[in-house]
Design a protein around this motif. Structure first.
Motif, PDB file in Angstrom:
ATOM      1  N   SER A   1       0.835  -1.205   0.000  1.00 31.00           N
ATOM      2  CA  SER A   1       0.000   0.000   0.000  1.00 31.00           C
ATOM      3  C   SER A   1       0.867   1.251   0.000  1.00 31.00           C
ATOM      4  N   ARG A   2       1.933   1.232   0.815  1.00 28.64           N
ATOM      5  CA  ARG A   2       2.810   2.404   0.909  1.00 28.64           C
ATOM      6  C   ARG A   2       3.539   2.656  -0.417  1.00 28.64           C
ATOM      7  N   VAL A   3       4.017   1.602  -1.034  1.00 31.29           N
ATOM      8  CA  VAL A   3       4.764   1.744  -2.286  1.00 31.29           C
ATOM      9  C   VAL A   3       3.870   2.255  -3.406  1.00 31.29           C
ATOM     10  N   LEU A   4       2.685   1.690  -3.530  1.00 27.24           N
ATOM     11  CA  LEU A   4       1.786   2.111  -4.616  1.00 27.24           C
ATOM     12  C   LEU A   4       1.286   3.527  -4.391  1.00 27.24           C
ATOM     13  N   SER A   5       1.036   3.889  -3.168  1.00 26.68           N
ATOM     14  CA  SER A   5       0.518   5.231  -2.878  1.00 26.68           C
ATOM     15  C   SER A   5       1.531   6.317  -3.227  1.00 26.68           C
ATOM     16  N   GLU A   6       2.805   5.965  -3.259  1.00 28.83           N
ATOM     17  CA  GLU A   6       3.824   6.951  -3.591  1.00 28.83           C
ATOM     18  C   GLU A   6       3.757   7.392  -5.047  1.00 28.83           C
ATOM     19  N   ASP A   7       3.267   6.517  -5.921  1.00 28.26           N
ATOM     20  CA  ASP A   7       3.352   6.783  -7.357  1.00 28.26           C
ATOM     21  C   ASP A   7       2.008   6.882  -8.059  1.00 28.26           C
ATOM     22  N   THR A   8       0.917   6.690  -7.387  1.00 32.97           N
ATOM     23  CA  THR A   8      -0.375   6.764  -8.059  1.00 32.97           C
ATOM     24  C   THR A   8      -1.432   7.260  -7.087  1.00 32.97           C
ATOM     25  N   GLN A   9      -2.377   7.996  -7.614  1.00 28.49           N
ATOM     26  CA  GLN A   9      -3.487   8.472  -6.794  1.00 28.49           C
ATOM     27  C   GLN A   9      -4.520   7.358  -6.718  1.00 28.49           C
ATOM     28  N   CYS A  10      -4.657   6.769  -5.555  1.00 28.44           N
ATOM     29  CA  CYS A  10      -5.590   5.654  -5.420  1.00 28.44           C
ATOM     30  C   CYS A  10      -5.957   5.473  -3.959  1.00 28.44           C
ATOM     31  N   THR A  11      -7.050   4.777  -3.764  1.00 28.75           N
ATOM     32  CA  THR A  11      -7.407   4.322  -2.419  1.00 28.75           C
ATOM     33  C   THR A  11      -7.265   2.806  -2.409  1.00 28.75           C
ATOM     34  N   ILE A  12      -6.639   2.281  -1.360  1.00 34.04           N
ATOM     35  CA  ILE A  12      -6.351   0.856  -1.297  1.00 34.04           C
ATOM     36  C   ILE A  12      -7.141   0.240  -0.148  1.00 34.04           C
ATOM     37  N   HIS A  13      -7.929  -0.773  -0.456  1.00 38.83           N
ATOM     38  CA  HIS A  13      -8.721  -1.499   0.537  1.00 38.83           C
ATOM     39  C   HIS A  13      -8.078  -2.860   0.756  1.00 38.83           C
ATOM     40  N   THR A  14      -7.908  -3.235   2.000  1.00 37.35           N
ATOM     41  CA  THR A  14      -7.251  -4.495   2.326  1.00 37.35           C
ATOM     42  C   THR A  14      -8.279  -5.532   2.750  1.00 37.35           C
ATOM     43  N   HIS A  15      -8.087  -6.779   2.292  1.00 32.01           N
ATOM     44  CA  HIS A  15      -8.972  -7.895   2.626  1.00 32.01           C
ATOM     45  C   HIS A  15      -8.126  -9.014   3.188  1.00 32.01           C
ATOM     46  N   ASP A  16      -8.791  -9.938   3.905  1.00 25.97           N
ATOM     47  CA  ASP A  16      -8.055 -11.119   4.329  1.00 25.97           C
ATOM     48  C   ASP A  16      -8.009 -12.100   3.167  1.00 25.97           C
ATOM     49  N   LYS A  17      -7.395 -13.246   3.363  1.00 27.02           N
ATOM     50  CA  LYS A  17      -7.140 -14.163   2.250  1.00 27.02           C
ATOM     51  C   LYS A  17      -8.393 -14.835   1.699  1.00 27.02           C
ATOM     52  N   THR A  18      -9.507 -14.707   2.382  1.00 24.90           N
ATOM     53  CA  THR A  18     -10.751 -15.268   1.855  1.00 24.90           C
ATOM     54  C   THR A  18     -11.522 -14.260   1.040  1.00 24.90           C
ATOM     55  N   GLY A  19     -11.041 -13.014   0.998  1.00 23.17           N
ATOM     56  CA  GLY A  19     -11.728 -11.993   0.236  1.00 23.17           C
ATOM     57  C   GLY A  19     -12.661 -11.164   1.072  1.00 23.17           C
ATOM     58  N   THR A  20     -12.713 -11.398   2.393  1.00 23.60           N
ATOM     59  CA  THR A  20     -13.583 -10.614   3.265  1.00 23.60           C
ATOM     60  C   THR A  20     -12.930  -9.274   3.566  1.00 23.60           C
ATOM     61  N   THR A  21     -13.660  -8.196   3.383  1.00 23.32           N
ATOM     62  CA  THR A  21     -13.072  -6.874   3.573  1.00 23.32           C
ATOM     63  C   THR A  21     -12.811  -6.575   5.037  1.00 23.32           C
ATOM     64  N   THR A  22     -11.694  -5.850   5.300  1.00 20.90           N
ATOM     65  CA  THR A  22     -11.426  -5.366   6.641  1.00 20.90           C
ATOM     66  C   THR A  22     -11.806  -3.907   6.765  1.00 20.90           C
ATOM     67  N   ASN A  23     -12.367  -3.328   5.684  1.00 19.40           N
ATOM     68  CA  ASN A  23     -12.825  -1.943   5.717  1.00 19.40           C
ATOM     69  C   ASN A  23     -14.344  -1.929   5.736  1.00 19.40           C
ATOM     70  N   HIS A  24     -14.898  -0.899   6.355  1.00 15.32           N
ATOM     71  CA  HIS A  24     -16.352  -0.828   6.428  1.00 15.32           C
ATOM     72  C   HIS A  24     -16.951  -0.301   5.130  1.00 15.32           C
ATOM     73  N   HIS A  25     -16.251   0.585   4.432  1.00 15.83           N
ATOM     74  CA  HIS A  25     -16.786   1.192   3.216  1.00 15.83           C
ATOM     75  C   HIS A  25     -16.009   0.663   2.018  1.00 15.83           C
ATOM     76  N   LEU A  26     -16.562  -0.340   1.352  1.00 14.78           N
ATOM     77  CA  LEU A  26     -15.880  -1.003   0.245  1.00 14.78           C
ATOM     78  C   LEU A  26     -16.409  -0.494  -1.086  1.00 14.78           C
ATOM     79  N   HIS A  27     -15.497  -0.103  -1.976  1.00 13.22           N
ATOM     80  CA  HIS A  27     -15.862   0.298  -3.329  1.00 13.22           C
ATOM     81  C   HIS A  27     -15.562  -0.854  -4.277  1.00 13.22           C
ATOM     82  N   ASP A  28     -16.319  -0.957  -5.369  1.00 16.14           N
ATOM     83  CA  ASP A  28     -15.971  -1.918  -6.410  1.00 16.14           C
ATOM     84  C   ASP A  28     -14.591  -1.565  -6.939  1.00 16.14           C
ATOM     85  N   PRO A  29     -13.671  -2.538  -7.005  1.00 17.81           N
ATOM     86  CA  PRO A  29     -12.287  -2.209  -7.356  1.00 17.81           C
ATOM     87  C   PRO A  29     -12.100  -1.965  -8.846  1.00 17.81           C
TER      88      PRO A  29
END
Length: 454
Positions: free
Chosen positions: A18-46
Motif C-alpha cells: 500500500s505504501r509503495v503504490l501510494s507513492e506513485d499513483t493516486q488511489c485508495t487501497i482497501h485491504t482484505h483477508d485471504k478469503t476476500g472478506t473486507t477489513t474496511n467498512h466502506h468497500l468500493h468496487d475495485p
C-alpha cells in the motif's frame, strides 16, 4: 481516483505494498483477508484487484480467482504467486488477467512495482476509452477485459482518425459491426451517417441498385428515382458486412468508386461523387476467395488497407464474466441489480467453446433470465443442455455449396474426357493451368479417370 483492492493473509505485506503504490499513483487501497472478506467498512468496487496467492497455503484459494471474477467482472485482477514454490494448477489461476511471480527475499517490491503501475495506467486508459465509447454508442459499448480486446480498443482511436479503409475479420457473432460503429463514432465523421449493408442478405440482382440507386425507368418495374446507400452515406461511413457475398459484376463498379469516389446510378448517364469512408467485414478468409477467383484481387487490396481481426470468444474467455454482467444489466429489468449468475453456471459457461461467440452468449443470458435464473443441478447437466450450434450464415452455406458443385463438375468433366487435361480445359473453357489448380485444390487426380472412359 482509482480503487485498488488487495487480498492477502499477510498484514505486513499489505502495509508495504500500500505504501509503495501510494507513492506513485493516486488511489485508495482497501485491504482484505485471504478469503476476500473486507477489513474496511466502506468497500468500493475495485478498478484493480491484487490477489496474493503467495501467503495463502490452504484451500481458501480454491476457486478464489474465479469467484472474484464473478463478483467484480470489470476489475483488472493481478495474481501474485511464489516464484520459488511449486507451480500452481491452471484451474487456481483461471480468472486472473495477469500473473506476477515474486520471491520473499525483500526485493520483490522493486521487481513488481513498475509492472503493477503499468497495469494500473493501462486500466485508466482503457477505462477512459470505454467511457467515451459508452457515451457515443449508448448501450452498444464494447465490453473488454482480455488483452486481445484491450489491444483492439487501443487501436480504435487511431483507426478512427485515419480515414483509410479497414477490413474487419472474425467469426460470426464476434462483434464486427460493433467495432465498425466504434471506429465511426470515435472519428471526425461521428456526426455523419453510419450505413450498414448486409451483402449476404441482398438478392444478387438488387445489390447494384441498393448501392448506387437508380433513376425512373432504369429497368422494368423501376419506381421513382431512388438514392443508393452510397449517396445516403455521404459525409459518413458505409459498412459492408459479409463483403465476400458481393457479386463479381458489382465488385468492379464498387472498385471504381473506391478509387475515384465516383459512382453512377442505374439508368443515369453521368457520374456523381460521394465523400464516404468504407469499412468492410467478413467471416471467411478473403485470400482464399481471391485464389478461387470469387473475389477481385484489386478490390481485396483496396479494402484491406488496415486489417483488424476480432478473436473468437473461446480465445478471450476472460471477457465472459464482464459480458455476462453487461447482458444482465441490459436485459435484467428491475431485478438486474440483485441478479447474479451462480458460480457453478459461470464455470460451465467458461468451459463452453461458444461457437456462436458473443451473440450466442447474449442469447444464453437472456434464456437464463427468462427461466427465472433457476440454478443448474450439476455442471454436467448445464453442459448437456448447452445451446445448439447456430445456423451458419448464408455466405458460408453458399461457399460450401459452390465447393461441392465445383468438385462434382470437375469429376464429371474428367469422366467425359477420360482424364485428358487438354480436352477437359477446352470443354470447360479455361486454360490448363487454372484447371490444374482447381484439381489440386479439390485433391482430384486426373490419372484416375484415364482408364474409366465415359
Amino acid at each position: 481516483m482509482q480503487h485498488i483492492n488487495l487480498i492477502t493473509g499477510d498484514r505486513r505485506f499489505a502495509d508495504m505494498l500500500s505504501r509503495v503504490l501510494s507513492e506513485d499513483t493516486q488511489c485508495t487501497i482497501h485491504t482484505h483477508d485471504k478469503t476476500g472478506t473486507t477489513t474496511n467498512h466502506h468497500l468500493h468496487d475495485p478498478d484493480v484487484l491484487i490477489v496474493d496467492l503467495f501467503s495463502s497455503q490452504d484451500s481458501s484459494k480454491n476457486n478464489l480467482l474465479l469467484s472474484l471474477r464473478n463478483q467484480y467482472p470489470h476489475a483488472v485482477i493481478v495474481a501474485l504467486v511464489d516464484s520459488r514454490g511449486p507451480a500452481l494448477d491452471d484451474d487456481l489461476l483461471f480468472g486472473a488477467d495477469e500473473i506476477i511471480a515474486h520471491s520473499s527475499d525483500g526485493q520483490w517490491l522493486h521487481e513488481i512495482k513498475e509492472h503493477l503501475l503499468d497495469r494500473i495506467a493501462l486500466h485508466r486508459r482503457i477505462q477512459r476509452l470505454q467511457e467515451r465509447l459508452r457515451k457515443d454508442l449508448l448501450e452498444a459499448q464494447i465490453v473488454a477485459k482480455s488483452k486481445a480486446m484491450h489491444d483492439i480498443l487501443r487501436r480504435l482511436p487511431l483507426l478512427a482518425e485515419n480515414l483509410s479503409s479497414v477490413l474487419i475479420t472474425g467469426e460470426t457473432g464476434t462483434g464486427k459491426e460493433l467495432v465498425a460503429r466504434a471506429i465511426h463514432y470515435l472519428g471526425p465523421r461521428a456526426g455523419g451517417p453510419f450505413i450498414t449493408v448486409d451483402c449476404g442478405a441482398l438478392p444478387e440482382n438488387l445489390v447494384e441498385n441498393e448501392l448506387f440507386g437508380h433513376v425512373r425507368g432504369a429497368y422494368t418495374d423501376a419506381g421513382p428515382t431512388t438514392r443508393g446507400l452510397i449517396a445516403e452515406a455521404d459525409g459518413g461511413t458505409l459498412f459492408l458486412d459479409e463483403i465476400e457475398a458481393l457479386p463479381l459484376s458489382v465488385q468492379a463498379k464498387f472498385l471504381r468508386f473506391l478509387q475515384e469516389r465516383q459512382y453512377r446510378p442505374l439508368g443515369q448517364t453521368k457520374y456523381f461523387t460521394a465523400d464516404v469512408r468504407i469499412l468492410a467485414a467478413t467471416n471467411i478468409e478473403l485470400k482464399e476467395a481471391v485464389a478461387e477467383q470469387r473475389f477481385r484481387k484489386d478490390l481485396y487490396f483496396r479494402l484491406n488497407v488496415v486489417p483488424l481481426q476480432i478473436p473468437p470468444l473461446r480465445q478471450r474467455k476472460s471477457d465472459i464474466p464482464a459480458l455476462i454482467e453487461h447482458f444482465l444489466q441490459k436485459y435484467g429489468g428491475e431485478s438486474r441489480k440483485t441478479r447474479q449468475v451462480p458460480l457453478s453456471v459461470l464455470q460451465n459457461w467458461m468451459d463452453y467453446s461458444w461457437p456462436g461467440n458473443v451473440r450466442e452468449l447474449e442469447n444464453k443470458v437472456q434464456e437464463w433470465l427468462a427461466l427465472g435464473g433457476a440454478p443448474v443441478t450439476s455442471p454436467a447437466s448445464e453442459r448437456a443442455k448447452a445451446v445448439p450450434a447456430p445456423l451458419p450464415p448464408l455466405a458460408e452455406v453458399r461457399q460450401a455449396a459452390l465447393r461441392e458443385t465445383e468438385r462434382a463438375y470437375l469429376q464429371q468433366l474428367l469422366r467425359r474426357t477420360a482424364g485428358n487435361l487438354s480436352a477437359a480445359a477446352r470443354l470447360a473453357r479455361i486454360d490448363r493451368k487454372n484447371l490444374r489448380n482447381l484439381l489440386k485444390k479439390h485433391g482430384i487426380q486426373a490419372s484416375r479417370f484415364r482408364t474409366s472412359g465415359l
